[in-house]
Design a protein around this motif. Structure first.
Motif, PDB file in Angstrom:
ATOM      1  N   TRP A   6       0.800  -1.093   0.028  1.00  0.00           N
ATOM      2  CA  TRP A   6      -0.032   0.104  -0.079  1.00  0.00           C
ATOM      3  C   TRP A   6       1.022   1.185   0.064  1.00  0.00           C
ATOM      4  CZ3 TRP A   6      -2.781  -3.398   3.850  1.00  0.00           C
ATOM      5  CH2 TRP A   6      -3.988  -4.011   3.257  1.00  0.00           C
ATOM      6  N   VAL A   9       2.567   2.452  -3.380  1.00  0.00           N
ATOM      7  CA  VAL A   9       2.104   3.043  -4.497  1.00  0.00           C
ATOM      8  C   VAL A   9       2.188   4.531  -4.968  1.00  0.00           C
ATOM      9  CG1 VAL A   9      -0.386   3.414  -5.198  1.00  0.00           C
ATOM     10  CG2 VAL A   9       0.021   1.117  -4.191  1.00  0.00           C
ATOM     11  N   PHE A  10       2.279   5.432  -3.969  1.00  0.00           N
ATOM     12  CA  PHE A  10       2.380   6.942  -4.549  1.00  0.00           C
ATOM     13  C   PHE A  10       3.710   7.065  -5.208  1.00  0.00           C
ATOM     14  CE2 PHE A  10      -0.508   7.715  -0.854  1.00  0.00           C
ATOM     15  CZ  PHE A  10      -1.700   7.754  -1.722  1.00  0.00           C
ATOM     16  N   MET A  13       3.101   6.452  -8.674  1.00  0.00           N
ATOM     17  CA  MET A  13       1.955   6.743  -9.608  1.00  0.00           C
ATOM     18  C   MET A  13       2.634   7.863 -10.666  1.00  0.00           C
ATOM     19  SD  MET A  13      -0.923   5.947  -9.041  1.00  0.00           S
ATOM     20  CE  MET A  13      -1.657   7.217 -10.207  1.00  0.00           C
ATOM     21  N   TRP A  42      -5.522  13.369 -11.168  1.00  0.00           N
ATOM     22  CA  TRP A  42      -4.959  13.302  -9.713  1.00  0.00           C
ATOM     23  C   TRP A  42      -4.356  14.422  -9.343  1.00  0.00           C
ATOM     24  CZ3 TRP A  42      -4.307   8.707  -7.083  1.00  0.00           C
ATOM     25  CH2 TRP A  42      -4.799   7.337  -7.723  1.00  0.00           C
ATOM     26  N   PHE A  73     -10.354   3.028  -5.947  1.00  0.00           N
ATOM     27  CA  PHE A  73      -9.343   3.790  -5.654  1.00  0.00           C
ATOM     28  C   PHE A  73      -8.848   3.485  -4.110  1.00  0.00           C
ATOM     29  CE2 PHE A  73     -10.478   6.599  -9.412  1.00  0.00           C
ATOM     30  CZ  PHE A  73      -9.419   6.209 -10.210  1.00  0.00           C
ATOM     31  N   LYS A  76      -7.151   0.427  -3.824  1.00  0.00           N
ATOM     32  CA  LYS A  76      -5.648   0.364  -4.562  1.00  0.00           C
ATOM     33  C   LYS A  76      -4.818   1.011  -3.902  1.00  0.00           C
ATOM     34  CE  LYS A  76      -4.236  -0.239  -9.137  1.00  0.00           C
ATOM     35  NZ  LYS A  76      -4.287   0.107 -10.439  1.00  0.00           N
ATOM     36  N   TYR A  77      -5.395   2.263  -3.300  1.00  0.00           N
ATOM     37  CA  TYR A  77      -4.147   3.209  -2.712  1.00  0.00           C
ATOM     38  C   TYR A  77      -3.950   3.630  -1.422  1.00  0.00           C
ATOM     39  CZ  TYR A  77      -3.582   3.674  -7.863  1.00  0.00           C
ATOM     40  OH  TYR A  77      -3.620   3.422  -9.404  1.00  0.00           O
ATOM     41  N   THR A 145      -4.398  13.513  -3.214  1.00  0.00           N
ATOM     42  CA  THR A 145      -3.628  12.924  -2.234  1.00  0.00           C
ATOM     43  C   THR A 145      -2.706  13.759  -1.541  1.00  0.00           C
ATOM     44  OG1 THR A 145      -1.657  13.016  -3.907  1.00  0.00           O
ATOM     45  CG2 THR A 145      -3.383  11.145  -4.305  1.00  0.00           C
TER      46      THR A 145
END
Lengths: 641, 77
Positions: A6, A9-10, A13, A42, A73, A76-77, A145
């Motif tokens: 987890w 992930v960022f 991106m 995003w 989302f 996933k994130y 985010t």
């Protein structure tokens, strides 16, 4: 999925460090899907950067849009165990494939994030004009985010998107903010924003759009405030391309002609008295929550019902984009004690601030509603938290000295004053701003908080409407009726009347309505039109009308089975997030007041809610373990693992 | 026997006088449908009927000392 996955992930991106003006929407005909816009924006608030991404067509079909896309989302994130008020949390604003298409009530969007009130997810839904304008600007969804260092707002039109400084707006209420933003962007733009409540982290702060429409529940406004995002301003002139315009128009005409024919015979209650018309039903079924849920009947009910609202305060109806119902209430109160003008109240506000607080003064309820709109707060949790405080004072667990004023049952002035203080976190309002569970728990009396997963209930008493208790307990956002609303079959007789006192067999009906709500919320429609007009009149509510709209709009050619399975996928995806966040059967709960204390008055006198029996049935219907955990085979079947 | 009737919302217009709460005489064994016909409420008007606090359908037989509540179909939340 491990925790490490987890978190990684960022960086993956690939946010570009770009100046705001580098951003351009590059939508060209033929390279994306119909119905959907095929694009996601995003917004990295930490970096101050924006990035356009395409929406995977398979994800769009599997999750539909709106609420489905939101949970896609989040799963996933977002680390489900993260602190909701931390940069790790995402906030998704998502429209559906029918938003802005002209399908009746296709006006909705969804705000989804991890909730600071419940620790579960949010599914805060709103209509008005903002969602349509948002989708017409070129995007199905915006994902925020991180966290900005200082207040910003997002300005999005068809040509560009940019983050702008919002220091000058901080502290302004939602109406002032909206007016200021329209004057510095475009007068025809639409605004979703937070008020002081969101800025100050009131745990049930709302995101308000078009001034008085609310994505109200579970503290989405507090997340937005934490992120230092004051507003999202959109201007979109693009039309949504439909896969088969002739097919869409022909079906739309059929549905609207039938609707208009019916309302010509008998005016629709929602149009005449708004949702406030429901008071007559809940009172007479004995399920109008009263005195912090001690009873289900209120002696003063005739003073707070829909007809009184219409007679005394209604200026005109208001309707969201494409809505033939118009349940919104533009109202004005002249009573000098509670004078004001704005929108509301809805039924839920009337129960929470009215009968539940024993307040029979509709002017005060309406005024408190205006304050919630302006400061940006959920009226349900606000009213229910004040009712809880009233009972604590009544029982001597809290002194009026601690509150700083008198707080007796039915005190209309206290209702209004404490609402204002809560939105500003002034005095005792600072404690009310945490919601009823944290307030009652602070004084050692959590049994007086009427909640599930720390979120307060809407206005239907589960002792006299059994399935409603199951819906509250199993809703993925905690106490809520909008994620599967048994009031339709238990009280309103839609699609068929069902005995509200019986608990047997209710699990299957509740599951069907929950699946349906996932489809409605994801398509971008409103439950008020869709349940009555776009489903078959049987208790498993096959959404045949929604199916035709979706297929004509998107060309995705869902089968009915695929669409119903998409509803199940969304429900299970949400449950998966909750399971990873630590929720299980122990949290699918109701307060003892409703499961152990027999109702003292009205038609449900002597009854309790049979939650545990219904839960056993419900988990079997869902194919979850007896502890409420989705089993691997089921998740595989739904392509969730 | 006497039946107490309470009409609300749009259905108030079917009250025989100016009051929405009133009593009518019905014969023993009469049903909810018989009571609605006596008031000339059209069959196809969407409505909710509650007899003594419980949902009633048109065939429900009315017991002595009953209260019948009738209002237009509502929904919302």
């Amino acid at each position: 999925m491990s925790m490490g996955q987890w978190r990684q992930v960022f960086p993956d991106m690939g946010f570009k460090i770009a100046t705001n003006t580098d951003y351009l929407v590059s939508r060209t005909k033929g390279d994306i899907m119909d119905g959907w816009q095929g694009k996601v924006l995003w917004v990295n608030l930490t970096e101050g950067t924006l990035k356009e991404d395409t929406l995977d067509p398979q994800v769009a079909k599997d999750y539909i849009g709106g609420r489905g896309l939101g949970i896609y989302f989040l799963n996933k994130y977002v680390n489900p165990a993260c602190d909701a008020l931390s940069p790790e949390n995402l906030m998704v604003m998502a429209t559906g494939p029918l938003t802005a298409t002209g399908a009746p009530t296709g006006a909705r969007y969804m705000v989804m994030t991890k909730s600071p009130l419940t620790g579960a997810i949010t599914c805060s839904n709103s209509g008005g004009m903002f969602p349509t304008e948002f989708k017409r600007s070129g995007f199905d969804a915006i994902v925020f985010t991180g966290r900005s260092e200082s207040p910003v707002y997002l300005w999005l039109d068809q040509k560009s998107a940019e983050l702008r400084a919002a220091d000058h707006l901080w502290g302004k209420n939602t109406h002032e903010t909206t007016d200021a933003l329209l004057s510095e962007t475009e007068p025809k733009a639409r605004v979703a924003c937070i008020g002081p409540a969101g800025e100050k982290g009131v745990l049930f702060a709302a995101v308000m759009n078009d001034k008085d429409r609310a994505a109200g529940r579970s503290g989405v406004g507090a997340v937005m405030g934490y992120k230092n995002l004051k507003a999202v301003v959109v201007r979109g002139k693009g039309r949504i391309r439909l896969a088969d315009t002739d097919r869409f128009k022909a079906f739309n005409k059929k549905i609207l002609d039938r609707f208009r024919e019916e309302v010509k015979k008998t005016p629709l209650g929602l149009t005449v008295n708004g949702t406030a018309g429901v008071v007559v039903a809940t009172q007479n079924f004995g399920v109008l929550p009263t005195k912090n849920w001690q009873q289900g009947t209120f002696d003063g009910w005739e003073k707070i019902q829909g007809e009184e609202l219409t007679r005394r305060f209604l200026k005109k109806n208001s309707a969201c984009y494409g809505c033939p119902i118009g349940c919104g209430r533009k109202t004005k109160v002249n009573d000098p004690r509670f004078a004001g003008e704005g929108e509301g109240p809805e039924y839920e506000t009337i129960y929470a601030m009215g009968s539940n607080c024993m307040v029979d003064d509709l002017a005060a309820i309406t005024k408190a509603n205006y304050i919630c709109n302006e400061l940006g707060m959920d009226t349900i949790t606000m009213g229910a938290t004040i009712a809880c405080a009233m009972e604590m004072v009544d029982r001597g667990y809290l002194s009026e000295n601690q509150v700083g004023r008198s707080l007796k049952w039915g005190d209309a002035e206290a209702l209004v004053e404490l609402t204002r203080m809560t939105g500003n976190r002034e005095g005792f309002g600072d404690q009310l701003a945490e919601g009823s569970y944290r307030l009652a728990d602070r004084y050692g009396h959590s049994e007086l908080a009427i909640h599930s997963k720390k979120q307060e209930f809407p206005g239907y008493e589960p002792r006299g409407a059994q399935a409603m208790g199951l819906a509250y307990a199993t809703s993925p956002i905690g106490g809520s009726h909008m994620r599967g609303d048994p009031a339709y079959f238990e009280l309103f007789g839609i699609p068929q009347p069902v005995d509200p006192h019986e608990w047997k067999g209710k699990a299957k009906m509740t599951k069907s309505f929950q699946d349906l709500s996932a489809i409605i919320d994801s398509a971008g429609l409103c439950i008020f039109f869709a349940v009555r007009n776009l489903t078959e009149k049987q208790l498993d509510v096959p959404p045949t009308g929604i199916l035709e709209y979706l297929n004509a709009a998107t060309g995705a050619e869902y089968t009915l089975e695929e669409l119903m399975q998409a509803g199940e996928r969304i429900i299970n995806a949400e449950r998966l997030f909750l399971t990873k966040a630590g929720f299980s059967r122990k949290d699918d709960s109701l307060p003892k007041r409703l499961t152990e204390e027999p109702a003292p008055t009205g038609p449900a006198k002597g009854m309790v809610c049979h939650l545990q029996e219904m839960l056993d049935e419900y988990y079997r219907e869902q194919d979850w373990t007896p502890d409420g955990v989705p089993v691997e085979d089921r998740l595989k079947q739904l392509d969730l693992i | 026997m006497e039946l107490e009737i309470k009409l609300f919302s749009d259905l108030k217009r079917y009250a025989p006088g100016s009051k929405n709460v009133f009593s009518i005489s019905i014969t023993s064994g009469a049903t909810v449908d018989d009571a609605l016909k006596a008031l000339k409420v059209p069959e196809d008007v969407p409505k909710v009927t509650i007899l003594n606090g419980r949902r009633a359908d048109t065939n429900t037989i009315i017991e002595p000392q009953s209260i019948l509540v009738v209002f237009s179909s509502v929904s919302g939340g």
